[in-house]
Design a protein around this motif. Structure first.
Motif, PDB file in Angstrom:
ATOM      1  N   VAL A 588     -35.027 -42.172 -26.049  1.00 39.36           N
ATOM      2  CA  VAL A 588     -35.441 -41.608 -27.659  1.00 39.36           C
ATOM      3  C   VAL A 588     -35.076 -42.727 -28.585  1.00 39.36           C
ATOM      4  CG1 VAL A 588     -35.320 -39.782 -29.250  1.00 39.36           C
ATOM      5  CG2 VAL A 588     -35.313 -39.169 -26.501  1.00 39.36           C
ATOM      6  N   ASP A 589     -35.912 -42.975 -29.368  1.00 38.56           N
ATOM      7  CA  ASP A 589     -35.442 -43.914 -30.506  1.00 38.56           C
ATOM      8  C   ASP A 589     -34.294 -43.280 -31.353  1.00 38.56           C
ATOM      9  OD1 ASP A 589     -37.558 -45.156 -29.907  1.00 38.56           O
ATOM     10  OD2 ASP A 589     -38.820 -44.512 -31.708  1.00 38.56           O
ATOM     11  N   ARG A 590     -33.108 -44.385 -31.439  1.00 40.17           N
ATOM     12  CA  ARG A 590     -32.073 -43.770 -32.129  1.00 40.17           C
ATOM     13  C   ARG A 590     -32.199 -43.210 -33.550  1.00 40.17           C
ATOM     14  NH1 ARG A 590     -26.998 -45.969 -30.477  1.00 40.17           N
ATOM     15  NH2 ARG A 590     -27.088 -47.095 -28.838  1.00 40.17           N
ATOM     16  N   ASP A 591     -33.243 -43.841 -34.296  1.00 40.51           N
ATOM     17  CA  ASP A 591     -33.530 -43.720 -35.483  1.00 40.51           C
ATOM     18  C   ASP A 591     -34.266 -42.136 -35.899  1.00 40.51           C
ATOM     19  OD1 ASP A 591     -32.512 -45.935 -36.521  1.00 40.51           O
ATOM     20  OD2 ASP A 591     -34.410 -46.889 -36.702  1.00 40.51           O
ATOM     21  N   ARG A 592     -34.564 -41.612 -34.604  1.00 33.17           N
ATOM     22  CA  ARG A 592     -35.318 -40.304 -34.623  1.00 33.17           C
ATOM     23  C   ARG A 592     -34.262 -39.193 -34.542  1.00 33.17           C
ATOM     24  NH1 ARG A 592     -39.489 -38.278 -29.779  1.00 33.17           N
ATOM     25  NH2 ARG A 592     -40.033 -36.301 -30.754  1.00 33.17           N
ATOM     26  N   LEU A 593     -33.056 -39.598 -34.099  1.00 31.86           N
ATOM     27  CA  LEU A 593     -31.869 -38.706 -34.042  1.00 31.86           C
ATOM     28  C   LEU A 593     -30.774 -38.712 -34.996  1.00 31.86           C
ATOM     29  CD1 LEU A 593     -31.123 -38.892 -30.083  1.00 31.86           C
ATOM     30  CD2 LEU A 593     -32.784 -37.524 -31.408  1.00 31.86           C
ATOM     31  N   MET A 594     -30.446 -40.123 -35.432  1.00 33.23           N
ATOM     32  CA  MET A 594     -29.212 -40.262 -36.121  1.00 33.23           C
ATOM     33  C   MET A 594     -29.356 -39.297 -37.688  1.00 33.23           C
ATOM     34  SD  MET A 594     -26.253 -41.588 -35.816  1.00 33.23           S
ATOM     35  CE  MET A 594     -24.807 -42.186 -36.621  1.00 33.23           C
ATOM     36  N   ASP A 595     -28.090 -38.745 -37.856  1.00 35.07           N
ATOM     37  CA  ASP A 595     -27.866 -38.188 -39.291  1.00 35.07           C
ATOM     38  C   ASP A 595     -28.950 -37.285 -39.798  1.00 35.07           C
ATOM     39  OD1 ASP A 595     -25.306 -39.539 -39.848  1.00 35.07           O
ATOM     40  OD2 ASP A 595     -26.382 -41.500 -40.378  1.00 35.07           O
ATOM     41  N   GLN A 596     -29.658 -36.705 -38.633  1.00 31.03           N
ATOM     42  CA  GLN A 596     -30.751 -35.637 -39.144  1.00 31.03           C
ATOM     43  C   GLN A 596     -30.460 -34.414 -37.864  1.00 31.03           C
ATOM     44  OE1 GLN A 596     -34.855 -37.102 -38.942  1.00 31.03           O
ATOM     45  NE2 GLN A 596     -33.955 -39.009 -38.003  1.00 31.03           N
ATOM     46  N   TRP A 597     -30.967 -33.157 -38.511  1.00 29.69           N
ATOM     47  CA  TRP A 597     -31.126 -32.228 -37.365  1.00 29.69           C
ATOM     48  C   TRP A 597     -32.299 -32.268 -36.489  1.00 29.69           C
ATOM     49  CZ3 TRP A 597     -27.190 -28.682 -36.259  1.00 29.69           C
ATOM     50  CH2 TRP A 597     -26.530 -28.651 -37.269  1.00 29.69           C
ATOM     51  N   ASN A 598     -31.849 -32.161 -35.221  1.00 25.34           N
ATOM     52  CA  ASN A 598     -32.919 -32.197 -34.102  1.00 25.34           C
ATOM     53  C   ASN A 598     -32.635 -31.069 -33.166  1.00 25.34           C
ATOM     54  OD1 ASN A 598     -33.877 -35.403 -34.153  1.00 25.34           O
ATOM     55  ND2 ASN A 598     -31.512 -35.283 -34.490  1.00 25.34           N
ATOM     56  N   HIS A 599     -34.184 -30.572 -32.634  1.00 25.85           N
ATOM     57  CA  HIS A 599     -33.872 -29.288 -32.047  1.00 25.85           C
ATOM     58  C   HIS A 599     -34.125 -29.967 -30.539  1.00 25.85           C
ATOM     59  CE1 HIS A 599     -35.590 -25.992 -29.437  1.00 25.85           C
ATOM     60  NE2 HIS A 599     -34.691 -25.361 -29.905  1.00 25.85           N
ATOM     61  N   VAL A 600     -33.336 -29.531 -29.508  1.00 20.14           N
ATOM     62  CA  VAL A 600     -33.653 -30.234 -28.311  1.00 20.14           C
ATOM     63  C   VAL A 600     -33.473 -28.874 -27.443  1.00 20.14           C
ATOM     64  CG1 VAL A 600     -30.999 -30.331 -27.786  1.00 20.14           C
ATOM     65  CG2 VAL A 600     -32.688 -31.609 -26.573  1.00 20.14           C
ATOM     66  N   ALA A 601     -34.040 -28.769 -26.468  1.00 16.50           N
ATOM     67  CA  ALA A 601     -34.132 -27.840 -25.261  1.00 16.50           C
ATOM     68  C   ALA A 601     -34.485 -28.227 -24.013  1.00 16.50           C
ATOM     69  CB  ALA A 601     -35.276 -26.720 -25.732  1.00 16.50           C
ATOM     70  N   PHE A 602     -34.026 -27.501 -22.852  1.00 18.70           N
ATOM     71  CA  PHE A 602     -34.353 -28.019 -21.659  1.00 18.70           C
ATOM     72  C   PHE A 602     -34.460 -26.668 -20.660  1.00 18.70           C
ATOM     73  CE2 PHE A 602     -29.855 -28.382 -21.497  1.00 18.70           C
ATOM     74  CZ  PHE A 602     -29.451 -27.926 -20.391  1.00 18.70           C
ATOM     75  N   THR A 603     -35.727 -26.917 -19.911  1.00 20.85           N
ATOM     76  CA  THR A 603     -35.777 -25.641 -19.024  1.00 20.85           C
ATOM     77  C   THR A 603     -35.761 -25.969 -17.598  1.00 20.85           C
ATOM     78  OG1 THR A 603     -38.228 -26.144 -19.041  1.00 20.85           O
ATOM     79  CG2 THR A 603     -37.609 -24.621 -20.573  1.00 20.85           C
ATOM     80  N   PHE A 604     -35.367 -25.068 -16.490  1.00 24.98           N
ATOM     81  CA  PHE A 604     -35.393 -25.126 -15.574  1.00 24.98           C
ATOM     82  C   PHE A 604     -36.105 -24.190 -14.613  1.00 24.98           C
ATOM     83  CE2 PHE A 604     -33.087 -23.828 -11.353  1.00 24.98           C
ATOM     84  CZ  PHE A 604     -32.758 -24.885 -10.729  1.00 24.98           C
ATOM     85  N   ASP A 605     -36.550 -24.487 -13.391  1.00 19.88           N
ATOM     86  CA  ASP A 605     -37.345 -23.472 -12.889  1.00 19.88           C
ATOM     87  C   ASP A 605     -37.320 -23.755 -11.241  1.00 19.88           C
ATOM     88  OD1 ASP A 605     -39.131 -25.962 -12.574  1.00 19.88           O
ATOM     89  OD2 ASP A 605     -40.752 -25.144 -13.256  1.00 19.88           O
ATOM     90  N   SER A 606     -36.129 -24.214 -10.700  1.00 18.56           N
ATOM     91  CA  SER A 606     -36.010 -24.394  -9.525  1.00 18.56           C
ATOM     92  C   SER A 606     -36.868 -25.369  -8.812  1.00 18.56           C
ATOM     93  CB  SER A 606     -36.234 -23.055  -8.637  1.00 18.56           C
ATOM     94  OG  SER A 606     -35.489 -22.252  -8.937  1.00 18.56           O
ATOM     95  N   GLN A 607     -37.814 -26.017  -9.478  1.00 16.99           N
ATOM     96  CA  GLN A 607     -38.865 -27.122  -9.080  1.00 16.99           C
ATOM     97  C   GLN A 607     -38.518 -28.456 -10.144  1.00 16.99           C
ATOM     98  OE1 GLN A 607     -40.674 -26.944  -6.175  1.00 16.99           O
ATOM     99  NE2 GLN A 607     -39.876 -24.818  -5.927  1.00 16.99           N
ATOM    100  N   SER A 608     -38.055 -28.006 -11.131  1.00 20.64           N
ATOM    101  CA  SER A 608     -38.254 -29.207 -12.231  1.00 20.64           C
ATOM    102  C   SER A 608     -37.446 -29.129 -13.188  1.00 20.64           C
ATOM    103  CB  SER A 608     -39.537 -29.557 -12.680  1.00 20.64           C
ATOM    104  OG  SER A 608     -40.077 -28.697 -13.424  1.00 20.64           O
ATOM    105  N   LEU A 609     -36.858 -30.035 -14.009  1.00 19.97           N
ATOM    106  CA  LEU A 609     -36.320 -30.131 -15.308  1.00 19.97           C
ATOM    107  C   LEU A 609     -37.360 -30.512 -16.363  1.00 19.97           C
ATOM    108  CD1 LEU A 609     -32.664 -30.830 -14.596  1.00 19.97           C
ATOM    109  CD2 LEU A 609     -33.354 -28.992 -15.677  1.00 19.97           C
ATOM    110  N   SER A 610     -37.641 -29.803 -17.487  1.00 16.25           N
ATOM    111  CA  SER A 610     -38.194 -30.115 -18.540  1.00 16.25           C
ATOM    112  C   SER A 610     -37.438 -30.457 -19.916  1.00 16.25           C
ATOM    113  CB  SER A 610     -39.548 -29.392 -18.946  1.00 16.25           C
ATOM    114  OG  SER A 610     -40.293 -29.359 -17.492  1.00 16.25           O
ATOM    115  N   LEU A 611     -37.597 -31.396 -20.459  1.00 16.20           N
ATOM    116  CA  LEU A 611     -36.719 -31.588 -21.551  1.00 16.20           C
ATOM    117  C   LEU A 611     -37.934 -31.755 -23.029  1.00 16.20           C
ATOM    118  CD1 LEU A 611     -34.217 -32.530 -22.891  1.00 16.20           C
ATOM    119  CD2 LEU A 611     -34.909 -35.068 -22.786  1.00 16.20           C
ATOM    120  N   PHE A 612     -37.340 -30.858 -23.946  1.00 15.17           N
ATOM    121  CA  PHE A 612     -38.295 -30.761 -25.091  1.00 15.17           C
ATOM    122  C   PHE A 612     -37.450 -31.307 -26.513  1.00 15.17           C
ATOM    123  CE2 PHE A 612     -39.673 -27.831 -22.109  1.00 15.17           C
ATOM    124  CZ  PHE A 612     -41.135 -27.809 -22.155  1.00 15.17           C
TER     125      PHE A 612
END
Length: 679
Positions: A588-612
């Motif tokens: 992920v681009d650093r500038d996209r994260l730094m000094d600002q609020w970001n929503h992150v989530a990840f899901t697990f379904d026994s087959q895969s992990l997905s990152l949002f």
């Protein structure tokens, strides 16, 4: 003074007096009262090792109300079985046994020692008390007179009752006879219904299952059936499962031995069964039809992982256990509790909201004095344990003033009560509101305090470490926690919030970094990671793990996931093992994260992990080895499993976890700072 009827005392004296084997084989056994329900009763009796004809007479107020004939035969080790039907509920009867012939001879008198009371079928405004014991050998035991004094309605033998460890029929029968001939047990069973199931040692082999005792189990089943007076023995040909309906309580006595490892599981044909297809259907049908306020799923093995080299627990068959509990939850079957034995330790576990309500899980063992301290192991649901001998358990279901409750007590002789658990019936009813069912299992708003705001309550409140503080009006919604990496600050959640071996989950949080791992450095910072036993320590239990580390290019940072899942055993009888999977990298681009609020989530379904990230799925990582999560004990927010060393620097807010894999649209809604969790 010997506490037994005269025939039982005579049998015991023959055994302890050193009489020859031939004489011992000719001993009297019983009478033993078996399954007694509202209109029926079962009794067994062995007068001697020869054929004869008998008659049981049921007496009420001095009048004979029923007679049942039976014959003793060598095929049944000369044990006679009597089934009496057409009785009145909640009524005390005495019984007499006569030997028939030209001049009938009374063998058992209809006196104060020989009686039974039929169960009340009432599902309310009633009281029923029952007892459970496992792991009892052929030796004097103070538990039997204690149960007698408590006047329990039915006593349940939960396996290793007795220890046999052989599968030749002669030995099996001899051990059962000697066990039932013990004076205090004989006295109790002459007027208190005594039924049960088996575990490995009376099944015939330590750590035994249907596959490794394939040749011997017909003999051990035959000996068990000969010396139990049950209304049912498995499917009539195999197994020993059955149930007893006592109005307020219905006890399902399960058989995890006979069918285990012998056929594909009815819930996953790629894996071996524990219960077998016939027992599985019988159990589901019985649970769905049961009208009892309280339903006890009882067996000799335990429902959790013994955490030793043996495989005779329901952790080995987690897929069958979890499918059963998922059905209880999805079909809103209320009033279920679990019970096991086997491990020579008494334990009480409570699995929060596992079946739509808190699922209580009781382990009662041992009934003798030989304990196994090494099996008193950690589990995230463990509430209490005691490593002492001569333990048994009582359950009392009662309803007064329109309030039903189940009172469970761990007991020892001498009136000792080690633990009492009282569960109100209204606490054992699944929620019908889908919002409550599908809502978050954990939610830390981090506004005014560190408390959890989900239905799991203060069980999973977070605790600040090294001065981590909340600042009002600083978060994406309300307040937020400020974590300083240089001060090694983090939050600790002391207990797990997901079901054992979860097949799916979702994690959501907001974060605002004030620094990120420097490019070309080995430093890492974690938003969260699970712990092994609820406290920070450097042990692998990263079922949930989300961290940040440097990338190959200076303008990017790596959002990195790990997980730990169950891997099937390598052999047919092997237990599953935990396996680490990852890292799963997302740049992920650093500038996209730094000094600002970001929503992150990840899901697990026994087959895969997905990152949002901020409502968009940025990665999907298939698991090299599919499977549910492995056990973990707690959670570090703002650090990794060891607490210190890889801490996050910045703000964290609105941490939430679900026991399901959220959809992309649900996650997109969560990434809207103005959206409510309930929307």
């Amino acid at each position: 003074m010997l506490r037994c009827g005269y025939v039982g005392c005579f049998a015991w004296l023959l055994v302890v007096g050193g009489v020859t084997g031939a004489a011992v084989a000719d001993d009297v056994v019983g009478p033993i009262v078996g399954t007694v329900e509202s209109t029926s009763a079962h009794v067994l009796y062995r007068p001697r090792a020869s054929q004869t004809k008998l008659r049981l007479s049921v007496v009420q107020d001095g009048q004979t109300v029923a007679t049942v004939p039976a014959s003793t035969k060598p095929d049944d080790d000369f044990v006679a079985k009597f089934e009496v039907t057409g009785l009145q509920p909640a009524t005390t009867y005495h019984y007499q046994i006569d030997e028939l012939g030209p001049s009938p001879t009374m063998l058992v008198p209809a006196d104060s020692a020989h009686h039974f009371t039929t169960a009340s079928p009432a599902r309310k405004d009633n009281r029923v008390s029952i007892s459970f014991v496992s792991c009892v050998d052929i030796e004097p035991n103070g538990i039997w007179p204690e149960m007698d004094a408590l006047d329990v309605d039915t006593a349940f033998l939960m396996g290793d009752t007795p220890y046999i460890d052989k599968s030749d029929l002669k030995t099996v029968r001899q051990k059962h006879r000697q066990f039932l001939q013990q004076p205090d047990l004989a006295s109790l069973a002459a007027h208190t219904p005594m039924v049960g199931t088996w575990d490995d040692h009376d099944f015939g082999r330590n750590n035994g299952n249907g596959r490794n005792l394939l040749e011997g189990k017909p003999n051990t089943r035959k000996g068990f059936v000969d010396y139990r007076a049950h209304s049912q023995y498995g499917n009539g040909r195999e197994g020993v499962y059955h149930k007893v309906d006592l109005g307020m309580i219905e006890v399902f006595l399960l058989d995890p031995r006979y069918f285990s490892q012998t056929e594909p599981s009815p819930v996953d044909p790629s894996k071996p069964t524990c219960f077998g297809a016939d027992q599985w259907e019988w159990l589901l049908t019985g649970l769905r039809q049961s009208k009892a306020p309280f339903k006890v799923l009882a067996m000799g093995a335990i429902w959790q992982d013994k955490k030793n080299t043996e495989t005779d627990d329901m952790f080995t068959y987690w897929y069958e256990r979890d499918a059963l509990l998922d059905i209880v939850k999805s079909e809103n079957i209320d009033g279920v509790v679990l019970l096991g034995g086997d491990i020579h330790v008494a334990r009480h576990l409570m699995h929060p909201q596992r079946v739509g309500y808190d699922l209580h899980d009781f382990v009662i063992s041992p009934g003798h004095t030989r304990t196994i301290t090494e099996l008193d192991v950690y589990h995230p649901s463990l509430q209490w344990s005691l490593v002492e001998g001569w333990q048994f358990l009582t359950m009392t279901a009662e309803e007064t003033d329109e309030s039903a409750k189940l009172i469970v007590q761990f007991r020892q002789p001498g009136g000792v009560i080690n633990r009492t658990v009282t569960i109100a019936k209204n606490q054992m009813t699944a929620a019908t509101d889908r919002g409550a069912v599908d809502g978050p299992r954990a939610h830390w708003p981090l506004d005014d305090d560190f408390t959890n705001q989900s239905k799991l309550g203060d069980r999973i409140d977070a605790a600040p470490v090294h001065g981590a503080t909340l600042k009002r009006d600083s978060g994406i919604i309300g307040g937020a926690v400020r974590l300083h990496r240089d001060q090694q600050q983090y939050l600790n959640v002391p207990r797990s919030f997901l079901d054992d071996n979860s097949a799916a989950y979702s994690v959501s949080l907001w974060f605002k970094p004030t620094s990120l791992p420097a490019h070309d450095s080995s430093s890492r910072s974690f938003l969260l990671e699970s712990t092994a036993e609820g406290q920070p320590e450097n042990r692998g239990a990263w079922s949930l793990s989300l961290g940040l580390r440097s990338a190959d290019t200076a303008d990017q940072v790596n959002l990195q996931l790990f997980t730990s899942t169950l891997q099937p055993g390598s052999l047919p009888e092997a237990a599953p093992t935990a396996i680490s999977q990852g890292p799963f990298d997302t740049l992920v681009d650093r500038d996209r994260l730094m000094d600002q609020w970001n929503h992150v989530a990840f899901t697990f379904d026994s087959q895969s992990l997905s990152l949002f990230l901020n409502g968009e799925r940025v990665a999907r990582h298939p698991l090299p080895i599919p499977g549910p999560t492995s056990e973990f004990g707690g959670l570090i927010i703002g650090g990794h499993r060891n607490g210190v060393g890889r801490n996050f620097d910045g703000w964290i807010d609105e941490v939430s976890i679900w026991q399901r894999s959220l959809t992309q649209s649900e996650l997109a809604k969560l990434s809207d700072a103005k959206a409510s969790l309930a929307d």
